[in-house]
Design a protein around this motif. Structure first.
Motif, PDB file in Angstrom:
ATOM      1  N   SER B  82     -15.188  31.776 -16.736  1.00  0.00           N
ATOM      2  CA  SER B  82     -16.025  31.081 -15.747  1.00  0.00           C
ATOM      3  C   SER B  82     -17.289  31.871 -15.449  1.00  0.00           C
ATOM      4  N   LEU B  83     -17.142  33.190 -15.338  1.00  0.00           N
ATOM      5  CA  LEU B  83     -18.327  34.025 -15.067  1.00  0.00           C
ATOM      6  C   LEU B  83     -19.302  33.987 -16.241  1.00  0.00           C
ATOM      7  N   ALA B  86     -20.949  30.613 -16.174  1.00  0.00           N
ATOM      8  CA  ALA B  86     -21.929  30.570 -15.071  1.00  0.00           C
ATOM      9  C   ALA B  86     -23.187  31.339 -15.445  1.00  0.00           C
ATOM     10  N   HIS B  89     -25.252  29.310 -17.961  1.00  0.00           N
ATOM     11  CA  HIS B  89     -25.972  28.170 -17.352  1.00  0.00           C
ATOM     12  C   HIS B  89     -27.111  28.663 -16.464  1.00  0.00           C
ATOM     13  N   ALA B  90     -26.869  29.742 -15.739  1.00  0.00           N
ATOM     14  CA  ALA B  90     -27.943  30.282 -14.893  1.00  0.00           C
ATOM     15  C   ALA B  90     -29.111  30.734 -15.763  1.00  0.00           C
ATOM     16  N   LEU B 120     -23.190  24.868 -13.797  1.00  0.00           N
ATOM     17  CA  LEU B 120     -23.252  26.153 -13.097  1.00  0.00           C
ATOM     18  C   LEU B 120     -22.381  26.105 -11.838  1.00  0.00           C
ATOM     19  N   SER B 123     -18.760  26.028 -12.806  1.00  0.00           N
ATOM     20  CA  SER B 123     -18.290  27.337 -13.283  1.00  0.00           C
ATOM     21  C   SER B 123     -18.054  28.288 -12.113  1.00  0.00           C
ATOM     22  N   ILE B 124     -18.977  28.259 -11.151  1.00  0.00           N
ATOM     23  CA  ILE B 124     -18.803  29.136  -9.979  1.00  0.00           C
ATOM     24  C   ILE B 124     -17.551  28.717  -9.202  1.00  0.00           C
TER      25      ILE B 124
END
Lengths: 356, 154
Positions: B82-83, B86, B89-90, B120, B123-124
């Motif tokens: 997930s990190l 994220a 995507h960021a 994003l 994912s967060i």
């Protein structure tokens, strides 16, 4: 201080003169040679033939012939091996390259005239030294580049010189090329080892190295007879090593200019003349099937299109390198985040703290 | 070990999202490799192994979270994934170059900025749920004897 600086300059000038002398003495050189490309695992010593990955047929093999007169030369190359390349004849006369190849499919001759020195196929250690590949953005040998101040001597010992591009070379940008050459001063500055490194963006670099492994003396001049040329690239696991062997290499005092000229075919060819803008196609029976002379504006546009495509390609490579670099940071940050959570989780469990 | 009903619901949510995400990639690995090439984040030699390892990891996490077998380690892996997602995507949003990524499964892969914003956020959220679930489970829950979908839901 001034005297030592001027003394160094004088020594540098002397070295440049010696290089120019050697360059001049190589005029009239004729060589028949073979170079074979092998691969080597990058964690092994590429200069040890035991480490070369040999295949049958070899990856790339080339039989060639070189004739030189002053700074002009002609190279005829015939390729074989697993990697298929079209046989080619290149001439470089008064700053103009002519290359003639024959299409494998249709047998039509292709003739191109331009000033693209770097497109002459190598690598070859002959041209004082290795400039065909290493200095592929230049059109002159080492001595000439030093004389014209396009290269400058950064440091110098009895046997080794370190070179950088001159201040005018890259329009004020810091020099990215580092060239180190170890000569044999007792043998007329015969190049023994050469390393040329070009630093690229994002820590990448390209490096060519050459080591002379056998020499021959002819007409009082020491010539390279055998050399190993290595291409290093830190991002590739298996790299190319070229084993260069000259079966015959000699200096001929009577090398005529006509020996270097490539005679254009009379029929069955395509001509692309980047200097005059002429584009011509001639059929097997000699009939001209296409003929056009591009205007200077059209040639300018074509050149700009090539430059734009090259810049776009470079930008794409830089973007890709930036993304891969960013991805490494993302993974590192994720690992750090997980580790931090794991430590807290472990400490809580160790203390016996259980959530309801 | 049993978990509260809400926690169980979150675990099922993680499992569903990851299983959905893995499904398309596992069925069409060639398509996923194309997306990875387009994304340009990985060196070429890593693309093929990643195209197989990533959906396999997502599916394993989904199974482990539901069954309880190795759940804690699976949640840590889920947090890591997930990190990474994220971060990707960021980065894509910041650099302004939307790319189809395949994170939400191949069917919903689009190359629009809003899609990356949604991914994003997702994912967060997934990372936060994984952290919460990690602290709500104990190492003992990893024991095979304690693992079953029923124990999660009970």
């Amino acid at each position: 201080m001034w005297s030592s600086a001027s003394s160094a300059r004088a020594e540098g000038d002397e070295l440049v003169q010696q290089l120019l002398n050697r360059q001049a003495s190589l005029s009239g050189m004729t060589a028949e040679f073979t170079f074979t490309m092998y691969y080597w695992p990058k964690d092994k010593d590429p200069f040890d033939p035991e480490n070369w990955v040999r295949t049958d047929p070899p990856q790339l093999k080339c039989n060639g012939r070189l004739v030189r007169r002053g700074l002009d030369f002609r190279i005829d190359l015939s390729f074989s091996g697993a990697i298929s390349l079209t046989d080619a004849s290149h001439s470089w006369i008064d700053g103009v390259r002519t290359v003639q190849t024959r299409g494998e499919d249709d047998g039509v001759w292709s003739v191109i005239r331009d000033r693209e020195f770097h497109r002459i196929q190598g690598p070859l250690p002959f041209l004082t030294p290795l400039e065909l590949t290493v200095f592929d953005y230049h059109d002159a040998p080492l001595g000439t580049l030093l004389e014209a101040k396009e290269l400058r001597i950064e440091s110098e010992t009895a046997e080794t010189i370190v070179l950088r591009p001159g201040p005018d070379f890259s329009a004020g940008e810091p020099p990215r090329e580092l060239i180190q050459v170890r000569f044999d001063p007792s043998r007329g500055l015969l190049p023994r080892e050469l390393s040329a490194r070009l630093d690229l963006a994002d820590g990448r670099f390209q490096q060519w190295e050459m080591r002379t492994t056998a020499t021959v003396e002819h007409a009082g001049i020491d010539l390279i007879r055998e050399a190993i040329i290595v291409n290093r690239n830190p991002h590739v696991d298996f790299l190319g090593v070229f084993h260069f062997v000259a079966g015959r290499v000699e200096i001929r005092a009577t090398t005529a200019a006509s020996q270097m000229e490539i005679e254009l075919p009379t029929a069955n060819y395509r001509l692309l003349d980047e200097l005059s803008g002429e584009v011509k196609e001639v059929a097997a029976d000699g009939r001209v099937t296409f003929h056009r002379v591009r205007s200077p504006e059209e040639m300018q546009q074509a050149q700009e299109a090539v430059s734009a495509a090259f810049e776009a390609q470079q930008k794409a490579e830089e973007t890709l390198a930036a993304r891969q670099g960013a991805f490494r940071w993302i993974v590192a940050a994720a690992v750090t985040g997980v580790a931090a959570v794991a430590v807290v989780w472990w400490l809580r469990n160790r203390r016996g703290v259980m959530t309801p | 070990m049993t978990l509260p009903r809400r926690a169980s619901l979150y675990l099922w949510l993680i499992a569903l999202i990851l299983a959905w995400s893995a499904g398309g990639k596992l069925f069409w690995p060639a398509e996923f490799q194309k997306l990875l090439h387009g994304l340009g984040l990985l060196p070429p030699w890593l693309i093929t192994p990643t195209a197989y390892a990533l959906p396999a990891a997502e599916l394993l996490v989904a199974i482990a979270v539901v069954t309880g077998f190795g759940r804690t380690w699976a949640l840590f892996l889920c947090l890591f994934l997930s990190l990474v997602f994220a971060g990707i995507h960021a980065y894509v949003i910041l650099t302004g170059i939307p790319v189809s990524c395949g994170c939400a499964g191949l069917r919903f892969s689009t190359d629009t900025r809003p899609a990356h914003v949604v991914m994003l956020v997702l994912s967060i959220a997934l990372a936060l749920v994984a952290v919460a679930a990690i602290f709500r489970t104990a190492p003992r829950s990893d024991a095979p004897s304690a693992s079953s979908a029923g124990s999660v839901a009970s």
